[in-house]
Design a protein around this motif. Structure first.
Motif, short mmCIF file in Angstrom:
data_model
loop_
_atom_site.label_atom_id
_atom_site.label_comp_id
_atom_site.label_asym_id
_atom_site.label_seq_id
_atom_site.Cartn_x
_atom_site.Cartn_y
_atom_site.Cartn_z
N GLY A 98 0.81 -1.21 0.00
CA GLY A 98 0.00 0.00 0.00
C GLY A 98 0.84 1.25 0.00
O GLY A 98 0.56 2.21 -0.74
N GLY A 99 1.88 1.29 0.82
CA GLY A 99 2.73 2.48 0.90
C GLY A 99 3.47 2.75 -0.39
O GLY A 99 3.59 3.91 -0.82
N CYS A 100 3.99 1.71 -1.03
CA CYS A 100 4.72 1.89 -2.30
C CYS A 100 3.80 2.39 -3.40
O CYS A 100 4.16 3.31 -4.16
CB CYS A 100 5.38 0.58 -2.71
N LEU A 123 11.25 3.55 -6.90
CA LEU A 123 11.03 4.62 -5.93
C LEU A 123 12.32 5.14 -5.31
O LEU A 123 12.33 6.25 -4.75
CB LEU A 123 10.10 4.10 -4.82
N GLN A 124 13.39 4.38 -5.41
CA GLN A 124 14.64 4.81 -4.79
C GLN A 124 15.09 6.17 -5.34
O GLN A 124 15.16 6.38 -6.55
CB GLN A 124 15.74 3.76 -5.07
N GLY A 125 15.38 7.12 -4.44
CA GLY A 125 15.86 8.43 -4.83
C GLY A 125 14.79 9.41 -5.25
O GLY A 125 15.09 10.59 -5.50
N ARG A 126 13.54 8.98 -5.30
CA ARG A 126 12.46 9.86 -5.74
C ARG A 126 11.66 10.44 -4.58
O ARG A 126 10.78 11.27 -4.79
CB ARG A 126 11.52 9.11 -6.69
N VAL A 164 6.58 13.70 -0.96
CA VAL A 164 6.31 12.44 -0.27
C VAL A 164 7.45 12.10 0.68
O VAL A 164 8.62 12.09 0.30
CB VAL A 164 6.10 11.28 -1.27
N VAL A 165 7.07 11.83 1.95
CA VAL A 165 8.00 11.33 2.96
C VAL A 165 7.50 9.96 3.39
O VAL A 165 6.32 9.79 3.73
CB VAL A 165 8.06 12.26 4.18
N LEU A 166 8.38 8.97 3.36
CA LEU A 166 8.00 7.61 3.72
C LEU A 166 8.75 7.20 4.99
O LEU A 166 9.97 7.28 5.05
CB LEU A 166 8.32 6.66 2.56
N VAL A 167 7.99 6.78 5.99
CA VAL A 167 8.57 6.34 7.27
C VAL A 167 8.50 4.82 7.32
O VAL A 167 7.41 4.24 7.21
CB VAL A 167 7.81 6.94 8.47
N GLU A 168 9.65 4.17 7.46
CA GLU A 168 9.71 2.71 7.52
C GLU A 168 10.56 2.29 8.70
O GLU A 168 11.69 2.73 8.85
CB GLU A 168 10.29 2.15 6.22
#
Length: 474
Positions: free
Chosen positions: A13-15, A148-151, A27-31
């Motif tokens: 879902g997050g991806c 998604l890496q780097g974006r 977009v900020v993603l917390v993992e």
């Protein structure tokens, strides 16, 4: 200035959410997880054991790093009975999500489902509900496949608290990593921590904002009970169709046979059996296919295969399109689970100081009666093409979790019956949304991955229509 979207969880879902929002949002993603299987965050079962391992994922890509993710739509009848909107509302997003998860169009697979149903009928199988389950030949880690890496910005850490703003929304999240805490502010916050993770975060929020909807966080839990229930010997060449290669794709289509009992859908996949008479071996068959699909270069997985000849038949068909002529099949049950408004997911602190998620999964006596009846029903359905059949002794004792954790922050029309409104927003919180398996009020017999992706695309479309925030950001 782009609005800032803070997504908690880098799973399916997050991806998909991050991918769909990048053009319109910062977009900020917390993992919190460092790897696919992170032992720092265990799950403790106080009901039936999961058996399926691992049944949660972590890290960038979440469970898409672990499982092959068969793609299947939730049946329209399940939407009508359990969802706050009809399936037609989600259909356009199913069509968008399917190629993201398979590089294949849903229209192509739907056409193949219709063709395969006709072929089954031509073999002499009676009319009945057969839902299409499509497996891409190779699994996709969505973090990698969506590039998604780097974006976007990735923050490592565990969300431990929420800060509220005067208007009743979320102002920031408190994220902890290595004993250090920081505040992460944003305009919109999206929980995608999974069916076992998001409800625990919502329970933390309830300590600050005791909203009616949050009473449902961690309740209404659903996970498909799965297990081998018996075997049949058929009189028709089913081996040509059970694992059907969809023309123009490298994926395979299967049609689980679905029967209904007491309002529950129960599906049965037919898997080829190497030897009908090896009863003691068949009753405790163990599959290593998922391990092999995730890591085809590990020789130990091939050694394991020789302990399970039925898996060899499966992989020859799945990977190489080789269909050995067999008339012996085992029946794999995947059942809809009745839900109840009782707390099933919560967290607790162990004596060591470690926090664990607690899962209480149980199957009531009425479900067990219905499941036994469903086995009888499917054997009666197959009777016109069956020479003989057998039900395994004690098969209900071997039912296991399918790791499709859902319902624990369910969609509902009001705060008295669930956590999130039809737009996936937490009832009573202006800028907090959920987008993972916990949203799904019922999936019937369907794997949840495709529906999670469709809900993420639908939520992203909703957020893109919202006006840009006017409040200042710290």
């Amino acid at each position: 200035m782009k609005p800032r979207a803070v997504i908690v969880g880098a799973g399916l879902g997050g991806c998909v959410l991050a991918h769909a929002l990048l053009d319109t949002h910062e977009v900020v993603l917390v993992e919190r997880g460092a790897s696919a299987e992170d032992p720092r965050f265990p799950v403790v079962d106080v009901g039936l054991p999961a058996v399926t391992q691992p049944h949660v994922g972590a890290g960038l890509g979440g469970t898409t790093q672990l499982w092959h993710n068969g793609l299947i739509e939730v049946d329209a009848e399940i939407f009508s009975a359990h969802w706050p909107f009809p399936k037609t509302e989600l259909d356009p997003f199913y069509e968008q999500a399917f190629p993201l998860l398979s590089n294949t169009s849903l229209a192509q697979v739907r056409a193949a489902v219709d063709d395969l149903r006709r072929r089954y009928r031509d073999l002499g199988l009676p009319e009945g509900l057969m839902q299409g389950l499509y497996y891409p030949r190779w699994p996709l880690n969505l973090w990698e496949s969506l590039k998604l890496q780097g974006r976007l910005e990735v923050l490592r850490g565990d969300v431990v608290d929420f800060e509220l703003d005067p208007a009743g929304g979320i102002a920031s999240l408190t994220v902890e990593e290595g004993g250090q805490r920081r505040q992460v502010g944003g305009d919109v916050f999206l929980l995608a921590a999974g069916g076992l993770g998001s409800p625990i975060l919502l329970q933390r929020l309830a300590e600050r904002a005791p909203l009616p909807a949050l009473r449902h966080a961690g309740a209404h839990y659903e996970d498909h009970p799965m297990g081998f229930v018996g075997e049949v010997e058929v009189t028709v060449p089913l081996y040509r169709l059970w694992n059907y290669r969809v023309p123009g794709t490298d994926g395979n289509l299967r049609l689980p046979l679905v029967v209904k009992r007491n309002g529950l859908h129960m599906s049965f996949q037919m898997r080829p059996a190497a030897n009908y008479h090896r009863a003691s071996r068949r009753e405790r068959v163990g599959s290593v296919l998922n391990d092999l699909r995730r890591n085809p270069w590990n020789p130990l997985h091939y050694v394991k295969l020789f302990k399970h000849w039925d898996d060899i038949l499966d992989i020859l068909s799945f990977k190489f399109g080789i269909h050995l002529p067999t008339r012996h099949y085992t029946l794999l049950l995947c059942a809809q689970m009745p839900t109840a408004p009782e707390l099933s997911i919560w967290s607790r602190r162990e004596a060591s100081g470690q926090e664990v998620r607690v899962r209480r999964w149980h199957l009531g006596e009425q479900f067990r009666l219905d499941a036994r009846g469903a086995v009888d029903d499917v054997l009666a359905w197959l009777a016109p093409v069956t020479r003989r059949s057998r039900v395994f002794n004690g098969w209900q004792d071997d039912l296991r979790s399918a790791a499709h954790h859902s319902g624990t922050a369910r969609l509902s029309s009001d705060a008295e019956s669930g956590v999130c409104d039809p737009d996936c927003r937490v009832h009573g919180v202006a800028n907090l949304y959920v987008c993972d398996g916990s949203l799904i009020p019922s999936s019937g017999i369907a794997n949840t991955g495709l529906t999670i992706a469709a809900l993420a695309l639908r939520l992203a479309a909703h957020l893109r229509r919202q006006p840009s925030p006017t409040r200042p950001r710290e």
